[in-house]
Design an enzyme around this catalytic site. Structure first.
Site, PDB file in Angstrom:
ATOM      1  CB  CYS A  45      -0.892  -0.152   1.230  1.00 40.68           C
ATOM      2  SG  CYS A  45      -1.947   1.591   1.344  1.00 40.68           S
ATOM      3  CG  HIS A  53      -2.109  -1.925  -9.650  1.00 43.45           C
ATOM      4  ND1 HIS A  53      -3.063  -1.058  -8.992  1.00 43.45           N
ATOM      5  CD2 HIS A  53      -1.094  -2.137  -8.662  1.00 43.45           C
ATOM      6  CE1 HIS A  53      -2.733  -0.847  -7.635  1.00 43.45           C
ATOM      7  NE2 HIS A  53      -1.539  -1.658  -7.311  1.00 43.45           N
ATOM      8  CB  CYS A 104      -4.916   3.737  -5.418  1.00 44.98           C
ATOM      9  SG  CYS A 104      -3.969   1.895  -5.383  1.00 44.98           S
TER      10      CYS A 104
END
Length: 291
Positions: A76, A169, A227
């Site tokens: 993250c 992703h 993000c």
């Protein structure tokens, strides 16, 4: 059980940050993590960051990332910046550059001026089995230095670039992030069978060669205001396709991130550097029910 916590955000991507070094959280259940992240009945957050002692000698800390739905993920970017502010504000370290263990890798984080934090996110992962991504039966198209894949869904098919920044992703280029059906197609991409570990769905609008707008439907959390790994993945995908030049300003709903990355002609990418804000919102304690 009573739990002490700090609420933080990185460009609007909000976190519950918990000191797991001085609090015993070994018996916490997935349902209890979901309770904490719930915006109606708990504290509310996109994700929870749990600070722990490291398991490897070259790290000063370890942290784990728990999604809004209670699942645990590997990486993250926005959370890593909040981690730096947290351990320094709590006097857990006086260093401005910190090495921290996440999942199976090591990050180097640096506190800068004006509330900004720089994170060395490491090199992007483009090896499909490691992402993980299975392109079987998918139409493909080579674009500059990468291959895009046509991902079929019940709401249409979308050309995506698969990239991992420690978490997977699927980046697609859109004409307008305002008009992109993020909430409709994001869940379909997240759960697409070509991504066996699920995937974060990124929607990238290119403004110019050093500026993009971005929305991300995050795996296990839904759309977030920002993000960090999604910003890194989008910039990598754009540079690989010959659409962007480093450094790139990434504009999200929650704020701006600066991403730097150089593609090396030998086919190996340099490390991705991410710089952005991190802020403390409030602190508190909460009684966690037995769930």
């Amino acid at each position: 059980m009573q739990l002490h916590f700090t609420k933080m955000h990185g460009a609007g991507n909000d976190f519950i940050v918990i000191d797991g070094i001085h609090q015993d959280l070994s018996d916490m259940s997935r349902a209890q993590w979901r309770f904490l992240a719930d915006r109606q009945f708990g504290i509310g957050a996109d994700q929870i960051l749990l600070i722990e002692k490291p398991t490897r000698p070259d790290a000063e800390f370890k942290y784990r990332i728990i999604n809004h739905d209670g699942s645990e993920v590997e990486q993250c970017g926005n959370g890593s910046r909040c981690f730096v502010r947290f351990v320094r504000e709590k006097n857990l370290t006086d260093k401005k550059q910190i090495k921290v263990e996440v999942a199976h890798t090591l990050l180097t984080l640096s506190e800068k001026d004006h509330g900004l934090v720089e994170v060395n996110m490491g090199a992007p992962i483009l090896d499909l089995p490691i992402i993980p991504f299975n392109p079987k039966d998918l139409e493909s198209n080579i674009v500059a230095n990468t291959t895009n894949y046509l991902l079929p869904t019940p709401q249409g098919s979308f050309w995506i670039t698969p990239v991992s920044m420690g978490n997977p992703h699927a980046v697609q280029v859109v004409d307008s992030v305002d008009e992109a059906p993020v909430l409709l197609t994001g869940p379909l991409i997240e759960h697409h069978p070509s991504f066996p570990a699920r995937v974060n769905a990124g929607f990238m609008q290119i403004i110019d060669r050093q500026t993009i707008r971005l929305r991300v439907f995050e795996r296990g959390s839904g759309e977030t205001l920002s993000c960090g790994t999604g910003a890194c993945a989008a910039v990598v995908a754009g540079i690989l396709q010959g659409l962007l030049d480093s450094p790139v300003a990434v504009h999200t709903k929650g704020g701006e991130l600066l991403i730097e990355w150089q593609y090396l002609t030998e086919g190996v990418g340099a490390n991705v550097m991410m710089t952005g804000p991190a802020a403390t919102v409030f602190e508190g304690k909460i009684d966690v029910p037995s769930l």
